[in-house]
Design an enzyme around this catalytic site. Structure first.
Site, short mmCIF file in Angstrom:
data_model
loop_
_atom_site.label_atom_id
_atom_site.label_comp_id
_atom_site.label_asym_id
_atom_site.label_seq_id
_atom_site.Cartn_x
_atom_site.Cartn_y
_atom_site.Cartn_z
N LYS A 163 0.83 -1.21 0.00
CA LYS A 163 0.00 0.00 0.00
C LYS A 163 0.86 1.26 0.00
O LYS A 163 0.63 2.17 -0.78
CB LYS A 163 -0.93 0.04 1.23
N ARG A 222 -8.90 1.13 9.93
CA ARG A 222 -8.48 -0.25 10.21
C ARG A 222 -9.54 -1.02 10.98
O ARG A 222 -9.39 -2.22 11.19
CB ARG A 222 -7.20 -0.20 11.06
N ARG A 241 11.56 -6.97 4.48
CA ARG A 241 11.58 -5.56 4.83
C ARG A 241 12.26 -5.35 6.18
O ARG A 241 12.95 -4.35 6.39
CB ARG A 241 10.14 -5.02 4.88
N ARG A 295 12.49 -2.16 10.92
CA ARG A 295 11.33 -1.70 11.68
C ARG A 295 11.11 -2.61 12.86
O ARG A 295 11.13 -3.83 12.72
CB ARG A 295 10.09 -1.70 10.77
N ARG A 328 0.04 -9.27 13.40
CA ARG A 328 -0.55 -8.21 12.57
C ARG A 328 -1.51 -8.82 11.53
O ARG A 328 -2.52 -8.22 11.19
CB ARG A 328 0.54 -7.37 11.90
P1 AMP Z 1 1.36 0.42 9.26
O1 AMP Z 1 2.57 1.24 8.98
O2 AMP Z 1 0.12 0.98 8.58
O3 AMP Z 1 1.55 -1.04 8.97
O4 AMP Z 1 1.07 0.53 10.82
C1 AMP Z 1 1.99 0.10 11.78
C2 AMP Z 1 1.29 -0.03 13.14
O5 AMP Z 1 0.77 1.23 13.53
C3 AMP Z 1 0.11 -0.98 13.17
O6 AMP Z 1 0.50 -2.33 13.38
C4 AMP Z 1 -0.68 -0.43 14.34
O7 AMP Z 1 -0.09 -0.79 15.58
C5 AMP Z 1 -0.49 1.08 14.18
N1 AMP Z 1 -1.53 1.69 13.31
C6 AMP Z 1 -1.35 2.28 12.10
N2 AMP Z 1 -2.50 2.73 11.60
C7 AMP Z 1 -3.46 2.41 12.51
C8 AMP Z 1 -4.87 2.58 12.57
N3 AMP Z 1 -5.55 3.17 11.57
N4 AMP Z 1 -5.52 2.12 13.67
C9 AMP Z 1 -4.87 1.53 14.69
N5 AMP Z 1 -3.54 1.32 14.70
C10 AMP Z 1 -2.84 1.75 13.62
#
Ligand code: AMP
Length: 189
Positions: A15, A91, A130, A136, A147
């Site tokens: 994404k 989410r 990654r 990360r 996740r």
């Molecule tokens: P991402 O970079 O989108 O994969 O997000 C990394 C982490 O940030 C996720 O595993 C969640 O812990 C948190 N996170 C990101 N976006 C959201 C969201 N919209 N709602 C809740 N937690 C989020």
């Protein structure tokens, strides 16, 4: 003119990468709640401290914190000039409902919800790759598996939610960056 899209899909589907290309092509701003949260973690804010514990476990950050963060981002736009590609938001169904309310307040409407589809084993392999490249802290196997679980239980219901609006478009996320970008372009044309 407003233009609002959502990028939906499991972690590791690509994404973020595809969002960059799409935003360039359509003059949209990428709004990644994950990136915003990592910014808070880095700056050591209270939100960052709270979020880091959950992010490191692969759990979601509470809806009210996320919705407040996105809400204040939307406040920065003048009327009828909101051009955003949401990446990693919403989410949960609660976040999707809150987004509907925020958009109604701003008299804006979602145009498209793009679902990037990739099967789970491929996702895990990508995320492990990654982890080696970017380091990360939430890209280790245990967190990655969690996740995926969190995605299935909390985010996947959004597919039905947006299907019901007639705005959902599915794109196969398997293949090179260019191939997927091309598919997205065709899907949106
Ligand atoms: P991402 O970079 O989108 O994969 O997000 C990394 C982490 O940030 C996720 O595993 C969640 O812990 C948190 N996170 C990101 N976006 C959201 C969201 N919209 N709602 C809740 N937690 C989020």
């Amino acid at each position: 003119m407003n233009q609002l899209m959502i990028f939906l899909g499991p972690p590791g589907a690509g994404k973020g990468t595809q969002a960059v290309t799409l935003c360039e092509e359509r003059q949209l701003t990428q709004l990644s709640t994950g990136d915003m949260l990592r910014g808070h973690v880095k700056s050591g804010s209270d939100l960052g401290k709270q979020a880091k514990i959950l992010m490191d476990k692969g759990e979601l950050v509470p809806d009210d914190l996320i919705v407040a963060m996105v809400g204040s981002e939307l406040e920065k736009y003048e009327a009828n000039s909101i051009r955003i590609l949401f990446d990693g938001f919403p989410r949960t169904t609660a976040q999707a409902e809150a987004l509907d309310q925020l958009l109604a307040k701003h008299e804006a409407e979602l145009e498209t919800v793009l679902l990037l589809e990739v099967e789970e084993e491929e996702l895990v392999q990508r995320l492990l790759g990654r982890a080696q490249e970017q380091g990360r802290s939430d890209d280790n196997e245990e967190t990655i598996r969690n996740r995926m679980k969190v995605y299935s239980s909390q985010t996947q219901p959004l597919i039905a939610y947006y299907k019901g609006t007639g705005k959902l478009k599915r794109v196969n996320g398997l293949g090179s960056m260019e191939e997927v970008a091309q598919r997205i372009k065709i899907t949106l044309s």
